[in-house]
Design an enzyme around this catalytic site. Sequence first.
Site, short mmCIF file in Angstrom:
data_model
loop_
_atom_site.label_atom_id
_atom_site.label_comp_id
_atom_site.label_asym_id
_atom_site.label_seq_id
_atom_site.Cartn_x
_atom_site.Cartn_y
_atom_site.Cartn_z
N LEU A 184 -2.90 4.79 -0.65
CA LEU A 184 -4.30 4.33 -0.70
C LEU A 184 -4.33 2.87 -0.26
CD1 LEU A 184 -6.08 5.95 -3.76
CD2 LEU A 184 -6.35 6.41 -1.32
N HIS A 185 -4.29 2.66 1.04
CA HIS A 185 -4.20 1.30 1.59
C HIS A 185 -5.37 0.42 1.12
CE1 HIS A 185 -1.17 2.79 4.43
NE2 HIS A 185 -1.99 3.76 4.76
N ASP A 186 -6.56 0.76 1.60
CA ASP A 186 -7.70 -0.15 1.44
C ASP A 186 -8.13 -0.38 -0.02
OD1 ASP A 186 -7.68 -0.44 4.16
OD2 ASP A 186 -9.32 0.96 4.52
N THR A 225 0.83 -1.22 0.00
CA THR A 225 0.00 0.00 0.00
C THR A 225 0.86 1.26 0.00
OG1 THR A 225 -0.25 0.16 2.42
CG2 THR A 225 -1.82 -1.24 1.24
#
Length: 313
Positions: free
Chosen positions: A242-244, A196
């Site tokens: 933008l991890h998720d 991420t």
Amino acid sequence: MPPRKIIIDTDPGQDDAVAILLALSSPDEIEVLGLTTVAGNVPLDLTTRNARIVCELAGRTDVAVYAGCDRPLGRDLVTAEHVHGKTGLDGPKLLEPTMEIAPEHAVEFIIETLREQPAGTVSLCPLGPLTNIATALQKAPDIAAKVQEIVLMGGAYFEVGNITPTAEFNIYVDPEAADVVFKSGIKITVMPLDVTHKALVTKERNDAFRALGTPVGVAVAEMTDFFERFDKEKYGSTGAPLHDPCVTAYLLKPELFSGRHINVEIETTSELTLGMTVADWWGVTERKPNATFIGDIDAEGFFALLTERLARL
Ligand SMILES: [Ca+2]
């Protein structure tokens, strides 16, 4: 092919919001059976509020939002307002949601849905602490055999930690829950910080969201602007990670990602390294592989997909 059925378990969170929007923008490939909320980035009342805001922003008030666990299995809740702001969705001006919260508890919804649907046809996509998923597995162990796959955001190996020197936030908040999930025998794909932190919203990428000129495009640009302040200060990075959204992008285009099928264990007792994902990336133990741990991403392809899909909302 019929769309892949998923339940998104979430603690929005600006990056959760983008992950949900990406899923809702792609109904030909992904059918969102429901959103289940959990305490994490902010307390449960706010994550449940924010999930409904995101559905309304996408014009998808038909997607039910189920409120789940308001605290970890056996610990006090740790939150992350220092990253996400007081509401969890700081940045854009957003209206208070008007859609109702579904009456059922999130854990009941997860259990019932998995029992109702044919085995191997529903995937779980946790974007926050794993409390709801672990609680469902503890209450109804039979559902483990019915899950197609768990694709989750959490953990780290090369990047080590973000909430402590050795732990990523989602796993750290409820390590006992993570331990239950990683020991479940379910097929697991993990999006750790290692990947991420390569999905960074540079200025050009943020401009591309804004240039969509839609309420969704502008809101995503403003959310990632807000999110960016924290990471720029902390990591000196060129933009917000933008991890998720890596989770929902993986469902749409797995070829953008690469990783290794390895053993991952969760540290649940150490004071120093609580919540660490002990990932045997180099295969130095005999421990059985239990997860595909993603390490790399085609970031250009990821942002092209994201921008193209958000334009549909
Ligand atoms: Ca999240």
